[in-house]
Motif scaffolding. Sequence first.
Motif, mmCIF file in Angstrom:
data_model
loop_
_atom_site.group_PDB
_atom_site.id
_atom_site.type_symbol
_atom_site.label_atom_id
_atom_site.label_comp_id
_atom_site.label_asym_id
_atom_site.label_seq_id
_atom_site.Cartn_x
_atom_site.Cartn_y
_atom_site.Cartn_z
ATOM 1 N N MET A 127 -47.293 49.514 28.633
ATOM 2 C CA MET A 127 -48.564 50.062 28.540
ATOM 3 C C MET A 127 -49.280 49.879 27.288
ATOM 4 S SD MET A 127 -48.013 53.650 30.575
ATOM 5 C CE MET A 127 -46.863 53.555 32.035
ATOM 6 N N TRP A 128 -48.557 49.956 26.212
ATOM 7 C CA TRP A 128 -49.224 49.658 24.957
ATOM 8 C C TRP A 128 -49.677 48.363 24.898
ATOM 9 C CZ3 TRP A 128 -48.576 53.452 20.650
ATOM 10 C CH2 TRP A 128 -49.342 53.197 19.441
ATOM 11 N N GLY A 129 -48.875 47.364 25.456
ATOM 12 C CA GLY A 129 -49.282 46.072 25.595
ATOM 13 C C GLY A 129 -50.598 45.825 26.326
ATOM 14 N N GLY A 130 -50.628 46.784 27.431
ATOM 15 C CA GLY A 130 -51.932 46.626 28.117
ATOM 16 C C GLY A 130 -52.971 47.010 27.428
ATOM 17 N N VAL A 131 -52.940 48.065 26.517
ATOM 18 C CA VAL A 131 -54.063 48.593 25.741
ATOM 19 C C VAL A 131 -54.567 47.371 24.852
ATOM 20 C CG1 VAL A 131 -54.913 50.036 24.235
ATOM 21 C CG2 VAL A 131 -53.636 50.909 26.224
#
Lengths: 247, 258, 407
Positions: free
Chosen positions: B113-117
């Motif tokens: 999810m951090w990667g998504g941001v």
Amino acid sequence: MVSQSTAISRAAEIAKISRTFDFILLIPILLVIIGTYHLSMILTVGDWDFWLDWKDRQWWPIVTPLMGISFPAAIQYGLWKHLRLPIGATVCTVCLLLGMAITRWFAYHLWTNYPINLVLPATLIPGALLLDFVLLTSRSFFVTAILGGMLFAAVFYPANWAIFAPFHQPVEYNGSLMTLADVSGYSYIRPGVPEYLRIIERGVLRTYDTYATPLSAFCAAVLAVPLYALWSYIGKLFSTTRFIDKF
Amino acid sequence: MSTQTSEIKAILSTSPSPYWYLRDGYKYLLALFAVCAMYVGIRLYQGAYAMDTGLDSTMPIFDVYWRRLFYIEITFEVIFVIAVASYLWLTRDKHMQALSIREEITRYFTFIMWGGVYGMAVYWAGSYFGEQDNAWHQAAVRDTPFTPNHIVVFYLGFPLYTILGMGLWLYARTRLPLYEKKISVPLTLAVVGPFMLLPSVGYNEWGHTFWFREELFASPVHYGFVISVWFALALEGTILQIIARMSVLLDKFALENQ
Amino acid sequence: MKIITKRIIKFGLLGLLLFSPELFAHGERALEPFIRMRTIQWYDIQWSKNTVDVNQEIVLSGRFHVAEDWPNAMVKPDSAFLNLAIPTPVLVRTATYINGAILNNSMALKLGGDYDFKLVLKGRVPGRYHIHPMMNLRDIGVIVGPGMWIDVQGVAADFKNPVTTLAGETVDLETYGTANGILWHLVWLGIAALWLLWWLRRPMFIPRYKQTLAGDEDALITPLDRKIGGFGIIGTLVLITASFVHADQKYPESIPLQTGRAEIEPLPMKHDVAVKIKRATYRVVQRSLQLTMEVTNKSDKPVELGELNSATLRFFNPALQRFDSNYPKELAVENGLDVQPSSAISPGATATLTVKATDVAWHNQKLASITKDTDSNFGAMLFFYDNTGERYLASISAPVIPDFGTN
């Protein structure tokens, strides 16, 4: 001891986690591809894609697919090699088109007043589909480099002709012969793109009369083969899962 | 208070929600929304004021609308980078050996999810504002490295995803056992490569003032950006590391006692 | 007005202090003075009107002199394109004339030449805009002329840009071909979406990774998948060919993009007044350029110096009363030129003049920093007039020595 019914429900739960993982992981993949492939393309062959009056017979069909094969080849490597997914090239080109379309509409059209037809993007999707199909049927990077790479570049001009042919109709404008694309580029003033900046129809590809277009397409096709191999290798390098102890 | 919290935790651990591994899902949606809202807001601000106030950098009004935005951005970035780095470091997991399988799976989801941001920030900077720069060069004569669009793409877009990328790296370092002791080559490349776009701004502006004042996007003064951005392909290796570890974790999870 | 209202809403009355529309510009002042002074020297710039309706024509005309003393740091102007510094295509261009000849492309400029130009434009997007003539010079950048405010009135949606092809079809360039282009993009996007969904509907990352790792990757591809791949190749090629042939048949007379360079001779100009600069000083504190020059009048009438124009900044000699009140105020200094002796120079005579061009505009237009340039030769045009009102041009350049007022 794990009972049988617990094991079954656990297996179902794992399947659900795995499927959720698929979709959660897709989001960063797609976003990063749009952001980086698009940037890489606009900063190398962007001008040909931005403007209608840059889409010539000599440069555009060569430079665009040759730069365009970069991410598709590299991503295709990882997705096929480790996941047997033959969709790498299509994913990249769809991402690229979406990124471009959004900017053309919200930046060029809504902010800086250019008509959409002057900034219509070209499509790399037909070539990318062929690249994926060839990989799937041949199951070989070697065949894909030769056949897929050639097709990817060679079909670029014909596949885009349906979009851009209408703008190549001749017009008598102020006493000289121009295409509708030239007139559009001339009418809609671009302070940052003077006419001489256009890198079009330069060079001496003149000996064969009007065969410039197929020659460009075949030239691009030949060059796309080693470039596919190169980018596939770059994809391999970047697929490393190595860990090191310190920098 | 603390009793209540521990009770809730106890209840949660006995009957976990069906999507327990998406613990940070709401925060994720909120972060994606925040990044998009910020950039949409900035785009609307550009639309409202750039034509009127952003055409000439020597005007006093340019300072009010654009240099001020630049200073706000720099201030925000300094605070944000300190906040992200210190939060991740100070709350690091010091007992990773004792990490439960469920917790590690959850952390991998959060990591992605951090990667998504990060991806969302890369999209806005690299794709949208990156190409919008060409559109803006059709409105203004280049007279400063700080045009209304450069201020957004170079001094907000690039730093923001760089900070988020650093956060991604640090998250792995401080919360995931695989990355605790060793350095992942692809993750590092995927974060450092795009970061190099930031120093490339210097090469770009130097090139434009020194010998190439025209806005040819295919010009070699832009190749610094291009080569840097290719390193994002190291995402492939990073994802393979994640998939490999997740597959091991799920196997363990299958055998874990309930 | 819109912007002033916005400012007041945002910053209160203080906002007004920060904003003066008359000082509005387009970024041209950031270019080093020696380039602005000694490349394209704009003069006689005129708009046919200040207000134009959507679809209505407006003409920008004028002249420019290509300086003889072209800076060594710049390449020669072999590719030049007459353009506009305009905040996006709020006007469209319908014709460009250079010395009466139509020009659609770029051209080469001759050093020392004078060129007459006319740009025919058409109102497109309503609003109030500050617009300058501008010359794009290859590998140099842009040299911007004096800017003026133009109001475009009407409704943007009414704008039409009709062009008639040689086949006799009249099309509106605003929208022509857009729907067709978008349609084809959607067709290919649709096919790509089907292809991606075909794979996304199955579990993707972890199970496929494990199976590949176990060496059983071939089982991940079903015979149906491969069949689809085979048909995909054929289908895609057929669709590409069909779309190409269809477009080719629909537009059989298509031609390649047109490009070329025009050669246009400069205007035949008499330069009957010869000027030799003996010394040029810029007095920093007084903001005054002081020139000592030797002027030879080769004409058959007495002449007087009426104006000095440096990088579009104009200083007028009050004695001749030739002030141009339509010119942008920030670029026109009504009583800025002091010429001594004030008497006319007789035909055939050579006189030594002391000329002072003084105003804070040197500073405001960022031309005073000529003394800090790497090539501190300044450049300007001088306009002499005889008693019948005929004008004589002289383009000058000389090293300028700063006087900081410290001694």
